[in-house]
Design a protein around this motif. Structure first.
Motif, PDB file in Angstrom:
ATOM      1  N   SER A   1      -5.714  41.336  67.555  1.00 12.59           N
ATOM      2  CA  SER A   1      -5.688  42.728  68.009  1.00 12.59           C
ATOM      3  C   SER A   1      -7.118  43.101  68.415  1.00 12.59           C
ATOM      4  O   SER A   1      -8.059  42.799  67.669  1.00 12.59           O
ATOM      5  CB  SER A   1      -5.195  43.614  66.864  1.00 12.59           C
TER       6      SER A   1
ATOM      7  N   GLN B   1      -2.457  39.929  73.113  1.00  9.62           N
ATOM      8  CA  GLN B   1      -2.690  40.100  71.667  1.00  9.62           C
ATOM      9  C   GLN B   1      -1.497  39.492  70.933  1.00  9.62           C
ATOM     10  O   GLN B   1      -0.348  39.745  71.300  1.00  9.62           O
ATOM     11  CB  GLN B   1      -2.777  41.581  71.298  1.00  9.62           C
TER      12      GLN B   1
ATOM     13  N   ARG C   1      -1.073  46.109  67.471  1.00 10.32           N
ATOM     14  CA  ARG C   1      -0.568  47.092  66.519  1.00 10.32           C
ATOM     15  C   ARG C   1      -0.383  48.451  67.165  1.00 10.32           C
ATOM     16  O   ARG C   1      -1.184  48.862  67.994  1.00 10.32           O
ATOM     17  CB  ARG C   1      -1.555  47.253  65.360  1.00 10.32           C
TER      18      ARG C   1
ATOM     19  N   ARG D   1       1.000  52.708  66.202  1.00  9.95           N
ATOM     20  CA  ARG D   1       0.890  53.672  65.100  1.00  9.95           C
ATOM     21  C   ARG D   1       1.944  53.345  64.038  1.00  9.95           C
ATOM     22  O   ARG D   1       2.943  52.714  64.339  1.00  9.95           O
ATOM     23  CB  ARG D   1       1.098  55.096  65.620  1.00  9.95           C
TER      24      ARG D   1
ATOM     25  N   LYS E   1       7.488  55.462  78.022  1.00 12.33           N
ATOM     26  CA  LYS E   1       6.107  55.247  77.570  1.00 12.33           C
ATOM     27  C   LYS E   1       5.390  54.202  78.412  1.00 12.33           C
ATOM     28  O   LYS E   1       5.890  53.099  78.621  1.00 12.33           O
ATOM     29  CB  LYS E   1       6.149  54.814  76.101  1.00 12.33           C
TER      30      LYS E   1
HETATM   31  C1  BTN Z   1       1.118  53.394  69.705  1.00 12.82           C
HETATM   32  O1  BTN Z   1       1.590  54.013  70.654  1.00 12.82           O
HETATM   33  O2  BTN Z   1       1.781  53.213  68.670  1.00 12.82           O
HETATM   34  C2  BTN Z   1      -0.287  52.869  69.814  1.00 12.82           C
HETATM   35  C3  BTN Z   1      -0.380  51.572  70.564  1.00 12.82           C
HETATM   36  C4  BTN Z   1      -1.826  51.069  70.713  1.00 12.82           C
HETATM   37  C5  BTN Z   1      -1.920  49.705  71.342  1.00 12.82           C
HETATM   38  C6  BTN Z   1      -3.336  49.291  71.613  1.00 12.82           C
HETATM   39  S1  BTN Z   1      -3.469  47.841  72.594  1.00 12.82           S
HETATM   40  C7  BTN Z   1      -5.169  47.725  72.249  1.00 12.82           C
HETATM   41  C8  BTN Z   1      -5.350  48.080  70.786  1.00 12.82           C
HETATM   42  N1  BTN Z   1      -5.119  46.919  69.947  1.00 12.82           N
HETATM   43  C9  BTN Z   1      -4.055  47.075  69.165  1.00 12.82           C
HETATM   44  O3  BTN Z   1      -3.652  46.230  68.340  1.00 12.82           O
HETATM   45  N2  BTN Z   1      -3.486  48.264  69.370  1.00 12.82           N
HETATM   46  C10 BTN Z   1      -4.199  49.022  70.380  1.00 12.82           C
END
Ligand code: BTN
Length: 265
Positions: free
Chosen positions: A33, A57, A61, A63, A127
């Motif tokens: 990530s 990735q 991750r 939320r 989204k």
């Molecule tokens: C969401 O909408 O739940 C948030 C998503 C966030 C994704 C981005 S991709 C770059 C960064 N690295 C991750 O593991 N997550 C964020």
């Protein structure tokens, strides 16, 4: 056939008009990530504005610990910031980043975008971008904030996990052509710095007003799950700290700092 190759940091930085965001870009073919790598770099003392970007990735991750599908040709990146704020201001940075992404999509690609509280960027209700803000704090002192941004840029949504296909879109799908990711990222970093400077001058009001201009769900009935509680009511607005204001069926005003919003029909 994809025209899109990999993102080359030097090409993003070529003509980049920023003072600190994107001056240092770490690019990877694959990471767990980008937020994890950014966290490590921040702990080692990386400069504010350092960017971590990856083509894919393996443990992207979202939320609430959700998985974030991150195949090739997206824009998956994290920015290290070191604002002198208190931890509760992280929500404002998240809203600020959603405004930046929505604005750049609208202005450069001429697509109609909406924001769903706090930070989902949508096109026609689907989204296209998510934002994950994570902080390192010592007591009430914020050492660093990592803002992770995931934009479904040139993804073929048909190759997406089936359960996500109906609720997700990509810039490529909406435009019927691929986006020049390096140019898009350059503009994004410039706007991010511009808005961040406004934020650090404690001028959140104009950012919030712009956020509201994208938030077409305001005034609609919503359901929100926040800390195991389900709240239903009308989404009335957002206050100066970025909290969502809900008027319940009983007429009680609720102020929500974290949660997942679903629009009610
Ligand atoms: C969401 O909408 O739940 C948030 C998503 C966030 C994704 C981005 S991709 C770059 C960064 N690295 C991750 O593991 N997550 C964020």
């Amino acid at each position: 056939m994809h025209k899109d190759g990999i993102i080359v940091p030097k090409r993003v930085q070529d003509g980049l008009r920023t003072d600190f965001i994107g001056k240092e870009i770490h690019h990877f073919t694959e990471v767990t990530s980008t937020n994890d790598i950014a966290k490590e770099l921040a702990a080692e003392g990386a400069e504010e504005g350092t960017i971590v970007i990856a083509e894919t990735q393996t443990q992207g991750r979202g939320r609430f610990g959700r998985r974030w599908a991150s195949p090739k040709r997206g824009i998956w990146f994290s920015t290290i910031l070191r604002p002198e704020v208190s931890p509760k201001d992280a929500l404002k940075l998240t809203l600020m980043t959603a405004v930046v992404v929505a604005r750049v999509i609208k202005r450069t690609l001429r697509l109609d975008v909406q924001i769903k509280w706090p930070n989902d960027v949508l096109i026609k209700g689907k989204k296209v971008c998510g934002i994950l803000t994570e902080m390192n704090t010592t007591g009430k002192v914020v050492n660093s904030v990592i803002i992770g941004v995931g934009i479904n840029a040139n993804l073929d949504i048909d190759s997406f996990p089936e359960d996500l296909r109906d609720s997700t879109t990509s810039l490529k799908k909406e435009l019927n052509e691929e986006v020049a990711r390096e140019r898009f990222l350059r503009i994004l970093l410039e706007e991010l710095e511009h808005y961040y400077k406004t934020f650090t001058r404690r001028e959140f009001h104009p950012i919030l007003e712009e956020w509201k201009s994208f938030a077409d769900f305001l005034g609609s009935p919503v359901e929100i799950v926040s800390y195991d509680e389900k709240i239903t009511g009308l989404a009335i607005g957002v206050d100066q700290s970025g909290a969502l204001l809900i008027k319940t069926q009983k007429g009680i005003m609720r102020r929500v700092m974290s949660g997942d919003v679903t629009l009610q029909k």
